[in-house]
Design a protein around this motif. Sequence first.
Motif, short mmCIF file in Angstrom:
data_model
loop_
_atom_site.label_atom_id
_atom_site.label_comp_id
_atom_site.label_asym_id
_atom_site.label_seq_id
_atom_site.Cartn_x
_atom_site.Cartn_y
_atom_site.Cartn_z
N LEU A 32 8.76 -8.26 3.35
CA LEU A 32 7.86 -7.68 2.35
C LEU A 32 7.40 -8.79 1.43
O LEU A 32 8.22 -9.47 0.81
CB LEU A 32 8.58 -6.59 1.54
N MET A 33 6.10 -8.97 1.34
CA MET A 33 5.52 -9.97 0.44
C MET A 33 4.61 -9.25 -0.55
O MET A 33 3.65 -8.60 -0.16
CB MET A 33 4.73 -11.03 1.23
N VAL A 34 4.94 -9.37 -1.82
CA VAL A 34 4.13 -8.80 -2.88
C VAL A 34 3.39 -9.93 -3.58
O VAL A 34 4.02 -10.90 -4.02
CB VAL A 34 5.00 -8.03 -3.89
N ILE A 35 2.07 -9.82 -3.67
CA ILE A 35 1.26 -10.85 -4.29
C ILE A 35 0.82 -10.37 -5.66
O ILE A 35 0.14 -9.34 -5.79
CB ILE A 35 0.02 -11.19 -3.43
N MET A 36 1.23 -11.11 -6.69
CA MET A 36 0.79 -10.83 -8.06
C MET A 36 -0.50 -11.61 -8.27
O MET A 36 -0.47 -12.82 -8.49
CB MET A 36 1.87 -11.26 -9.05
N ARG A 81 6.15 1.99 -1.17
CA ARG A 81 6.97 2.85 -0.28
C ARG A 81 6.51 2.72 1.17
O ARG A 81 7.33 2.61 2.08
CB ARG A 81 6.88 4.31 -0.74
N GLU A 82 5.21 2.71 1.37
CA GLU A 82 4.69 2.53 2.73
C GLU A 82 5.06 1.15 3.27
O GLU A 82 5.45 1.01 4.44
CB GLU A 82 3.18 2.72 2.74
N ALA A 83 4.96 0.14 2.42
CA ALA A 83 5.30 -1.22 2.84
C ALA A 83 6.77 -1.33 3.24
O ALA A 83 7.11 -1.98 4.25
CB ALA A 83 4.98 -2.21 1.72
N VAL A 84 7.65 -0.71 2.47
CA VAL A 84 9.08 -0.75 2.79
C VAL A 84 9.33 -0.10 4.15
O VAL A 84 10.09 -0.63 4.98
CB VAL A 84 9.90 -0.06 1.68
N ASN A 85 8.69 1.02 4.42
CA ASN A 85 8.86 1.66 5.73
C ASN A 85 8.36 0.76 6.85
O ASN A 85 8.95 0.71 7.94
CB ASN A 85 8.11 2.99 5.75
N ARG A 86 7.26 0.07 6.61
CA ARG A 86 6.73 -0.85 7.62
C ARG A 86 7.73 -1.96 7.93
O ARG A 86 7.96 -2.32 9.08
CB ARG A 86 5.42 -1.45 7.13
N VAL A 87 8.31 -2.54 6.87
CA VAL A 87 9.28 -3.63 7.07
C VAL A 87 10.51 -3.12 7.81
O VAL A 87 11.04 -3.78 8.71
CB VAL A 87 9.67 -4.25 5.71
N LYS A 88 10.96 -1.91 7.46
CA LYS A 88 12.13 -1.35 8.14
C LYS A 88 11.86 -1.09 9.62
O LYS A 88 12.78 -1.03 10.43
CB LYS A 88 12.56 -0.06 7.44
N ASN A 89 10.59 -0.95 9.97
CA ASN A 89 10.20 -0.80 11.37
C ASN A 89 9.90 -2.13 12.05
O ASN A 89 9.37 -2.15 13.17
CB ASN A 89 8.98 0.12 11.48
N GLY A 90 10.20 -3.23 11.36
CA GLY A 90 10.07 -4.54 11.98
C GLY A 90 8.79 -5.27 11.70
O GLY A 90 8.52 -6.33 12.31
N GLU A 91 7.97 -4.79 10.77
CA GLU A 91 6.67 -5.40 10.51
C GLU A 91 6.73 -6.35 9.31
O GLU A 91 7.68 -6.35 8.53
CB GLU A 91 5.62 -4.32 10.25
N VAL A 92 5.67 -7.13 9.19
CA VAL A 92 5.42 -7.93 7.99
C VAL A 92 4.45 -7.14 7.13
O VAL A 92 3.36 -6.76 7.60
CB VAL A 92 4.83 -9.31 8.33
N ALA A 93 4.82 -6.85 5.89
CA ALA A 93 3.99 -6.02 5.01
C ALA A 93 3.64 -6.81 3.76
O ALA A 93 4.51 -7.43 3.13
CB ALA A 93 4.71 -4.73 4.64
N VAL A 94 2.37 -6.78 3.38
CA VAL A 94 1.88 -7.48 2.20
C VAL A 94 1.22 -6.47 1.27
O VAL A 94 0.40 -5.66 1.72
CB VAL A 94 0.86 -8.58 2.59
N VAL A 95 1.59 -6.52 0.00
CA VAL A 95 0.97 -5.65 -1.00
C VAL A 95 0.37 -6.54 -2.08
O VAL A 95 1.09 -7.31 -2.74
CB VAL A 95 1.99 -4.68 -1.62
N GLU A 96 -0.94 -6.46 -2.25
CA GLU A 96 -1.64 -7.26 -3.26
C GLU A 96 -1.91 -6.38 -4.48
O GLU A 96 -2.55 -5.33 -4.37
CB GLU A 96 -2.96 -7.79 -2.70
N VAL A 97 -1.42 -6.83 -5.65
CA VAL A 97 -1.58 -6.07 -6.88
C VAL A 97 -2.31 -6.95 -7.90
O VAL A 97 -1.93 -8.10 -8.12
CB VAL A 97 -0.21 -5.63 -7.44
#
Length: 569
Positions: free
Chosen positions: A479-483, A548-564
């Motif tokens: 999970l990568m969160v971009i500030m 929440r969607e990103a966390v589910n994606r990571v738990k399924n083996g994906e790389v998830a990025v959320v830009e805020v």
Amino acid sequence: MAQALRDRGVEWVFLNPGSSYRGLHDSLVNYLGDENPKIALATHEAIAVAMAHGYAKASGKPGYAILHNLVGLMNGSMSVFNAFCDQTPMVILGGSGPADPDKRRFIDWAHSANTQGDLVRAYVKWTDEPATLAGAMDSMLRAERIARTGPPGPVYVSLDAGLQEEPLDATQETGAALPRYAPPPDLQPDPAAVERVARRLIEAEAPLVVCGRLGIEARATEPLIRLVEAIGAAYLDDRCTVCLPTSHPQNLNGDKAARGEADVILAIDVHDLTLATRGYGTGRSQIMGTGAGAADAHVIDVSLNNWFGNSWSRFGGPTPPLDDQIQATPLKALEALADAAERLGGSPAIAARRKRLAERHAAVRGNAKKRLESRWSESPVSMDRLTHEVHEAVSAEDWRLVVRNHRSWRDGYWDFPGCGYYLGGDGGGGVGYGPGAAVGAALALKDQDVFPVSIIGDGDFMMAPGALWTATHHKAPLLMVIMNNRSWGNDELHQREVAHQRGRAVDRAHIGQRTEEPHVDLAAIARGFGAWAAGPIDDPEAVAPALREAVNRVKNGEVAVVEVITGLV
């Protein structure tokens, strides 16, 4: 050469391709089958080294990177400096030559040097350029030993391109199991020094403990708790680290008065003793201040700092303001101090001090809660709320914060169990560390049921977005969160400060700082590298659902990025 890497148990090598090590590359792929070690392809040499850096801190093993002759080493050199300042054990291999002029192409002349290691010699622990196969075996194995010997750090070995392509008549032993290549045992503390320091801490009126690089070592949590409780000390983390559990009642992170009140300061594995104990009292800038220190405090240093560094960089600050020292492997010294303090302590005065500290701790946490409430509805999203929301999203997982943006991080909203849950900063302040380090850590933690999360700035991401491709290619959940404040925010604050000092308006401080007109769609860039991405998000109410969607994606083996989209401060 390839077999030596396998014999040392190397799991990953991080690289950007180059013809100067094509012989070694072929052996890794076709002789070893791209297994043990496995190749992690990076889109830039600085990313490859940052990945090895993050991998080393997450795995507890040396990181390995391979760089193409002079130009690759030049590209990767800033990341090498970061690892050096961060005292991270890494072996960086490079291709060179061929040494024999008759074997060189035209480009080999331009990309070869008499002493290739000179490019990074000032900020690595050791370099070598072996001329024979036996020499190469010795150099590669010796390099890891030196990298791991405390204080640890990166080393560089250049392997001749011509030598890599010479045929062998028969298989040869690498010598990797020989005792000579094992790192030396930990340096034990002087028992007399431990006794002296423990007594000084117990007899103090207002002792303070500051802990540094041990933050990545999970084993340090237990003796650190025992020590601060036995002496009734206030506790503060050094910059870019987390050691004592957030909820511990003696943890005063966020209380800027604590440093100035101390009469004895114990600094454990701290690289800049001046910053950690007294601060820099310059009137030139107030940005990134740590609060005033106690000028008359008795300062005790527990570290191997006297064995670190060289005369080239000023990293670490001036001659440190210490009054006593324990020179030993920091974890061993911490354990010995905790034992001694428990044996010598136990007075009513210490119990009373702990009670007072607990009240201050509660006040600090209360202030953080009030600050969050006051900034809850801001748009762009406040960094207080974003920091809080990310923790809420991952709190049910066995998370590790592998990277965070230290400039915009907000204390008080993450509940760290202690050491080992945050892997620390970049070391040398080189922007662009975050994406590569996060991916390297994710590869180290893959298949361990650990949830890696990183919180980085937009500038950091834009310097190295290609790191995401490596994560998606190798299916390393992250999970990568971009500030994204759409600015080189730290420097915009500096421009404002200079304008104030010169009596000028600050309405032009954004020029040459903001990445606007057009806005960069960082989430679209992430999707282009194969990640799932959400954003850009500027509505604070939309942050939690996206996470929440990103966390589910990571738990399924994906790389998830959320830009805020966040504010500047």
